[in-house]
Design a protein around this motif. Structure first.
Motif, PDB file in Angstrom:
ATOM      1  N   LEU A  41     -14.826  -9.400   5.930  1.00  0.00           N
ATOM      2  CA  LEU A  41     -15.320  -8.302   4.855  1.00  0.00           C
ATOM      3  C   LEU A  41     -14.160  -7.627   4.489  1.00  0.00           C
ATOM      4  CD1 LEU A  41     -18.244  -6.739   6.697  1.00  0.00           C
ATOM      5  CD2 LEU A  41     -18.073  -8.498   4.929  1.00  0.00           C
ATOM      6  N   PHE A  42     -14.399  -7.016   3.164  1.00  0.00           N
ATOM      7  CA  PHE A  42     -13.267  -6.350   2.186  1.00  0.00           C
ATOM      8  C   PHE A  42     -13.015  -5.024   2.977  1.00  0.00           C
ATOM      9  CE2 PHE A  42     -11.872  -3.936  -1.313  1.00  0.00           C
ATOM     10  CZ  PHE A  42     -10.805  -4.579  -1.618  1.00  0.00           C
ATOM     11  N   ARG A  43     -11.725  -4.691   3.325  1.00  0.00           N
ATOM     12  CA  ARG A  43     -11.550  -3.541   4.100  1.00  0.00           C
ATOM     13  C   ARG A  43     -11.174  -2.326   3.187  1.00  0.00           C
ATOM     14  NH1 ARG A  43      -7.785  -6.593   8.096  1.00  0.00           N
ATOM     15  NH2 ARG A  43      -8.140  -8.146   6.644  1.00  0.00           N
ATOM     16  N   GLY A  44     -10.934  -2.562   1.826  1.00  0.00           N
ATOM     17  CA  GLY A  44     -10.732  -1.355   0.947  1.00  0.00           C
ATOM     18  C   GLY A  44     -11.690  -0.532   0.906  1.00  0.00           C
ATOM     19  N   ALA A  65     -21.121  -4.081   2.923  1.00  0.00           N
ATOM     20  CA  ALA A  65     -20.482  -5.513   3.474  1.00  0.00           C
ATOM     21  C   ALA A  65     -20.073  -6.114   2.008  1.00  0.00           C
ATOM     22  CB  ALA A  65     -21.386  -6.431   4.022  1.00  0.00           C
TER      23      ALA A  65
END
Lengths: 417, 864
Positions: free
Chosen positions: B86-89, B99
């Motif tokens: 998943l993208f953490r930004g 998600a």
């Protein structure tokens, strides 16, 4: 101004709904998705502290309930009441129902809980939120009924008799069961009951009571109409009980055989394994029509197709007798037609050597009937018949001899083949 | 058969799934369910309240399950997590986290880690336009550019993420000009594939339906006290084990002897057993194969048949009526009846889903009370199909919609026929249907209207269920429900004869293996973490049995995790359900903690899984250095002199005799670095074994390690000097691929360096190499689904199937039988030839396993 604030509230709740749906690309929702996302530090607004705490508390209550830790659940519940103060109107509105459901669950099982405690809780809960008043009253009444407190239940409900038709659309078991006891002695409610059972659904207890009531007042036509509607209305699920009730009613009414057969024919199509099918077979056997005789054979084969009926000795007895009768009546084709779809699996389903041994051990009479059928359908070479015919039993010696004789006479298997 | 004389009243609504995604709370209340219908009230009202088994409880003996078997020898890694995908930004404007798959990070990781793969083809194409060495091109045509200076400017390191790194104008110009070309081709080719792969992994993480039905089974033995557990073992779950277990009424289950095993050619996904007419049968589903064994009275399996399923099998069920009959479903939407005598018979085929459109190819089939009628299920509903009827006919048994008051996004995850128990139990016409929210009991005689609905609220996907016989006559039947995360729920079902099925008491949750953590001794953080991960490993199978002879009913429950661990717990039916019955808290016994300690000791001896991903090292100094080395080497002393004379800095490359093959210090510790391995061993609590190993090595033949150690020390001290020394010997463990790869290979000395490296890497089949590396890369990233090898196996299998397309064995088309390879069985002697023949044959299987467990070798990079 008021419009504006309403608009705000609405958009907010809609927003909430949209966001709380956790879907993947397939449209499937995953209750555990939030947990996965939670492990990744994503941006975005976090839930309010209070919301986090209340959802944790709800989790604790559910966990305690599933571990049957009623005292702990009660302790957590004590804290959970705070959710009624939630500033989120959406959550605040949903809270009383959750509290009632979990609270009643705890109080029902808690060892120190009593009817009084339950009453107090129910009475308090009724006054939180108008929407819940009826539901809780009815479930409360159900609780009282089950504790043998018919009077209290009656008092509890009497106020709502007038409003209950509003409730007819509500799918609630408590209402249904509670109301039935309240109403089945009251002619006034018949109109409402009638309305209820005309709504598509499964209303077995009500239909039964209502018909009883109509019969009690001598309204046979009304009762028949109710039962016919309940059985044949296409908007209803195909409920076998609807046909069974109709059949039993017609039987009580001493309806003609033809009528009874037509009702059971439909039950046969829905549930060919029902125990009434043996009665159906008897009716068909007694009928004068030839196609009824044919159907009689079909019905017997149909009953014995089912796993739950394999040890039904009456069915086997009927089949053994009826097979002989059919073959003597020169209807070999009927037997062959039935046997065609079964010959590749009945031998291992019914007539394996395992069953021969086990049936002989458990029920010799059943084994004899099955052996006769096996002999007729599969010939005397079949394992089941061979095993039984070899048994040397003093009591059944004569019977086995008879079986051998009938098999020799009636077997559908061409010995030349 | 009796039909319930009066059914629970329900409203019947038709229509699609509910629009609301708010969980339906109305099926959370068990007390209303446990109450009998009012028509039986008059009978009961004499003695006050109707009899309710409120104290119905299966009490666990210990606070958590205990290990039954020692941990397997293969290392296990938890694999992919949401963090990897998943993208953490942050999305500052979003109200809630969402998600979002992080393709960019994976892509950049790939570019850094495998820049050679990503850019080499382009580089090769552009090779004729670039000159890596020599003076400026004299030709009039301006199509060849010398990039020597550019490479020199890079100076051996790329300024990754360093804003203060010096960028020459040349570099800047080149990256501005070349960037779009280089970046675009890679991104467009790879990005889509990568996204697809990540999406698959993410879906798999959310729901891995491969193990639906469970891969653990209990085969009852000759007595009630003995039986066999059948389960897959090994890192790839491709070894089918048969472990005899004795269940003593008083004590814990005991594993008797070592398990016998059969080596299969693919991972085992589902194991089903059934005893029909005294014959015990065992069916196994792999990804593309299904197999059937007959288990003899002595407990030895004899192979009957193997079936190959071209599109992939999703479910297998054994008939409770006819011995040896199976239902097999394929991803293509086909459902077949399968008997060893008559072969395959296609019963149903529809690539579309039943009720509404759902993309999942998952299909399931089971039997019904009529031996010729099957249930066929997919994510949207369940249908009853008459195997003898005309194709396409059938009756919907369950519809994902308003009929069962399903909620938005609800999907069927499991369907199971419950009618295999004894006659005095529930109706033999009931089917269990599980969704992610609720479980439904549906009677096949009254389709579409569930007889019972319960909101199970499990925090993971319920993929296995088991209905057990009543522990005592007249007692409710326990129904076990298991979630993928190890969560277990036990429901008490009653309703025989003329009464409708209902809950007999409040459902209870059972301890899961992560509750066992407290039984283990406290460890240092790294081992503790490893233990924790191991206990949290997803469950892939569940088996339970209640030995009938015991005076007090005891439920033995076995759980198989994807790490291959079999845990068990014993539950006692609470003797007297008195009014004060309350769950008493079980505590750990000394035997239990001792058992856990033993298991832990064995676990810590298993070497940890090799790191699935290590930070790459960036250097082309090697390449450039070598290139210049040849030129500069003869004039090494001159260069020094010149530098002295000119008063400029003596650069490393000026000294030809001191080439710079040593890569920059890597974050991963090399094997030569004894101190760090020792520290690492100590950190893992394995100092003793390390020391033993060390002792054994030094006392072994020769003093090789000692010398090597000294050399290592030297090499690290004088890193610039040691580059030319060939440190890589054959015994060096595969931990330092950098040192071993380029230098160890023999090469013709005359080839120009640029071309040489090109040939070495790319003269071979580039596309396939690229594919393989991409695959390796995907396997190596912490993206793995279930096992480290789990990824490579299906791939190899696919290829094996592709390789033999002429075989007429695909499920929809027909069948062909090949006996399963039988390797070792308990008691049976293994002929060595058999073993070796099997060892030799599954090359397609072993090769990927090897490559999967080996840390990958970094390849020399092109100059770009």
């Amino acid at each position: 101004m008021s419009d504006f604030s309403e608009e705000l509230i609405r958009s907010k709740t809609e927003d909430d709904k949209e966001e709380s749906c956790v879907f993947s690309g397939t449209g499937m929702s995953f209750p555990w998705l939030q947990k996965h996302i939670g492990t990744v530090e994503t941006g975005g607004k976090k839930e309010k502290d209070f919301a986090q705490t209340t959802s944790a508390c709800l989790g604790f209550i559910q966990e305690a309930l599933l571990k049957h830790q009623w005292q702990q659940a009660a302790d957590y519940m004590h804290s959970y009441f705070q959710i009624l103060e939630d500033s989120d109107s959406h959550k605040r509105q949903a809270a009383p129902e959750i509290i009632w459901k979990l609270g009643s669950e705890i109080l029902f099982y808690h060892p120190k809980s009593s009817v009084e405690t339950f009453n107090t809780f129910a009475d308090r809960m009724k006054n939180i939120g108008v929407m819940n008043y009826l539901k809780i009253s009815l479930q409360h009444a159900l609780y009282l009924l089950h504790h043998g407190m018919l009077e209290d239940a009656n008092r509890n409900l009497s106020f709502h008799l007038r409003t209950f038709s509003l409730w007819a659309d509500e799918d609630d078991y408590a209402y249904n069961t509670a109301s039935q006891n309240m109403f089945d002695h009251s002619w006034k409610t018949s109109v409402n009951l009638r309305a209820l059972i005309q709504t598509p659904g499964v209303w077995d207890p009500f239909v039964k009571s209502y018909v009883e009531m109509l019969e009690f007042y001598g309204d046979q036509d009304g009762a028949r109409e109710v039962l016919t509607n309940y059985a044949y209305d296409e908007k209803f699920p195909s409920n076998p009980n609807a046909h069974i009730y109709l059949y039993n009613f017609l039987k009580r009414e001493k309806a003609p055989r033809e009528k009874l057969i037509s009702v059971l024919k439909i039950l046969y199509q829905i549930v060919p394994s029902h125990k009434l099918m043996l009665e159906f077979h008897r009716l068909l056997r007694k009928s004068e029509k030839e196609d009824h005789h044919k159907l009689g054979l079909e019905v017997l084969f149909g009953v014995l197709d089912f796993a739950g009926c394999t040890k039904n000795i009456t069915a086997w007895k009927y089949l053994a007798k009826y097979l002989r009768q059919t073959l003597m009546g020169n209807h070999l084709a009927w037997v062959q037609e039935e046997w065609k779809t079964r010959k590749n699996w009945w031998p291992s389903f019914h007539f394996s050597s395992f069953w021969a041994k086990s049936d002989w051990k458990e029920d010799k009479a059943l084994a004899c009937e099955k052996a006769l059928v096996a002999g007729i359908l599969l010939g005397k070479g079949c394992r089941y018949f061979r095993f039984i015919s070899k048994q040397d039993d003093q009591v059944l010696r004569k019977k086995i001899k008879q079986i051998k004789k009938s098999v020799k006479k009636h077997s559908v298997v061409n010995p030349g083949l | 058969m009796d039909f319930p004389s009066s059914l629970r009243p329900t409203l019947f609504r038709t229509g699609p799934l509910g629009l609301s995604n708010v969980p339906d709370m109305s099926f959370m209340c068990s007390w209303r369910d446990t109450l009998t219908l009012p028509e039986s009230l008059p009978k009961n009202s004499e003695n006050g309240a109707p009899h309710l088994s409120t104290g119905l409880l299966w009490e666990p003996e210990t606070p958590g399950p205990l290990p039954l078997l020692p941990p397997g020898p293969d290392p296990w890694d938890p694999g992919v997590t949401a963090q990897d995908l998943l993208f953490r930004g942050g999305f500052p404007f979003r109200r809630k986290p969402q998600a979002v798959l992080d393709v960019t990070e994976q892509l950049s990781r790939f570019l850094w880690d495998h820049g050679d793969i990503a850019f080499a083809p382009l580089g090769k194409l552009m090779l004729e336009n670039f000159k890596l060495e020599g003076a400026r091109s004299r030709s009039k045509k301006k199509t060849v550019v010398s990039v020597k200076r550019l490479l020199q400017d890079l100076g051996g390191h790329q300024p990754w993420g360093c804003p203060w790194a010096f960028l020459s104008f040349r570099q800047r110009r080149f990256s501005i000009l070349g960037g779009p070309v280089l970046g675009k081709s890679v991104a467009s080719l790879l990005g889509e594939l990568l996204y697809e792969e990540l999406a698959t992994r993410w879906e798999q993480l959310l729901l891995d339906d491969a193990f639906t039905g469970g891969a653990l089974a209990w085969v009852p033995g000759r007595t009630a006290q003995v039986g066999q557990l059948v389960y897959p073992a090994g890192g790839a779950l491709d070894k089918l084990c048969f472990q005899e277990v004795s269940l003593t009424p008083g004590g814990d289950p005991q594993a008797l002897g070592d398990p016998g095993h059969i080596q299969l050619q693919g991972p085992v996904r589902q194991v089903v057993t059934r005893t029909v007419q005294g014959e015990s049968l065992l069916a196994v589903r792999s990804d593309y194969h299904c197999a059937l064994w007959k288990v003899s009275k002595q407990g030895r399996p004899a192979p009957l048949q193997v079936l190959q399923v071209g599109k992939g099998a999703t479910g297998i069920s054994l008939s409770p009526h006819l011995p040896g009959e199976l239902a097999v479903c394929s991803r293509s939407g086909a459902v077949c009846l399968w008997t060893p005598q008559d072969g395959l018979q296609q019963v149903y085929k529809d690539p579309e889903t039943l009720v509404f459109c759902d993309p999942s190819p998952w299909r399931w089939a089971d039997f019904t009370a009529h031996p010729r009628v099957l249930t066929v299920g997919d994510r949207t509903g369940v249908k009853m199909i008459d195997a003898q009827g005309p194709p396409g006919c059938g009756l919907l048994l369950f519809r994902g919609g308003a009929e069962a008051s399903c909620q938005k996004g609800e999907r069927v995850l499991l369907t199971q026929y419950l009618g295999e128990c004894s006659p005095e139990s529930l109706h033999p016409t009931l089917h269990l249907i599980c969704t992610q929210f609720s479980l439904y009991l549906v009677d096949e005689r009254l389709p579409l209207v569930p007889m019972l609905k319960w909101n199970h609220d499990l925090p993971s996907a319920p993929l296995w269920a088991q209905l057990l016989p009543p522990p005592r006559p007249g007692c409710p039947q326990p129904l076990l429900l298991g979630g993928q995360g190890g969560h277990l729920q036990l429901l008490h079902l009653t309703g025989e004869g003329a009464s409708a099925p209902r809950l007999a008491g409040p459902p209870q949750s059972l301890p899961s293996s992560s509750d066992s953590l407290s039984a283990f001794p406290l460890l240092e953080p790294k081992s503790q973490w490893r233990l924790q991960e191991r206990l949290k490993a997803p469950t892939i199978g569940l088996a339970a049995t209640i030995p009938s002879s015991a005076s007090e009913p005891v439920l033995s429950l076995f759980q198989l995790s994807v790490a291959g661990d079999v845990f068990y717990q014993r539950l006692h039916l609470q003797a007297d359900p008195g009014p004060n019955s309350c769950a008493s808290t079980a505590s750990w016994t000394p035997q239990a903690t001792a058992c856990c300690s033993r298991w832990l000791k064995a676990l810590l001896k298993v070497p940890p899984a090799p790191p699935v991903w290590a930070a790459p090292t960036f250097s082309h100094r090697r390449l450039l250095g070598r290139m210049e080395q040849r030129e500069v080497e003869p004039k090494g002393p001159e260069a020094l002199r010149a530098a002295m004379a000119e008063g400029r800095l003596l650069r490393q490359r000026d000294l030809g005799s001191l080439p710079s093959a040593e890569p920059p210090p890597t974050p991963e510790p090399g094997p030569e670095d004894e101190l760090s391995t020792r520290l690492e061993a100590a950190w893992e609590g394995q100092l003793a074994t390390w020391w033993e190993r060390q002792q054994g090595r030094s006392s072994g033949p020769g003093r090789q390690p000692k010398r090597r150690k000294r050399r290592t020390q030297l090499s690290s001290t004088f890193s610039s000097l040691s580059g030319r020394l060939d440190l890589s010997d054959a015994t060096s463990p595969p931990h330092s691929p950098d040192r071993a790869s380029p230098e160890a290979r023999p090469r013709p000395p005359v080839t120009p360096p640029s071309q040489e490296s090109t040939q070495e890497l790319w003269a071979r089949d580039v596309p396939s190499e690229r594919q393989q590396t991409l695959r390796d890369y995907m396997a190596r990233l912490p993206l793995q689904g279930d096992t480290p090898q789990g990824v490579s196996l299906p791939l190899s299998q696919t290829s094996s199937i592709r390789a033999t397309p002429s075989r007429p064995q695909t499920l929809p088309d027909g069948t062909a039988e090949l006996p399963p390879r039988r390797k070792t069985l308990r008691g049976a002697t293994v002929s060595s030839s058999q073993t070796s023949s099997i060892r030799a044959t599954p090359s397609r299987q072993q090769a990927p396993v090897l490559s999967g467990s080996q840390p990958h070798r970094k390849k020399p990079r092109m100059g770009f």
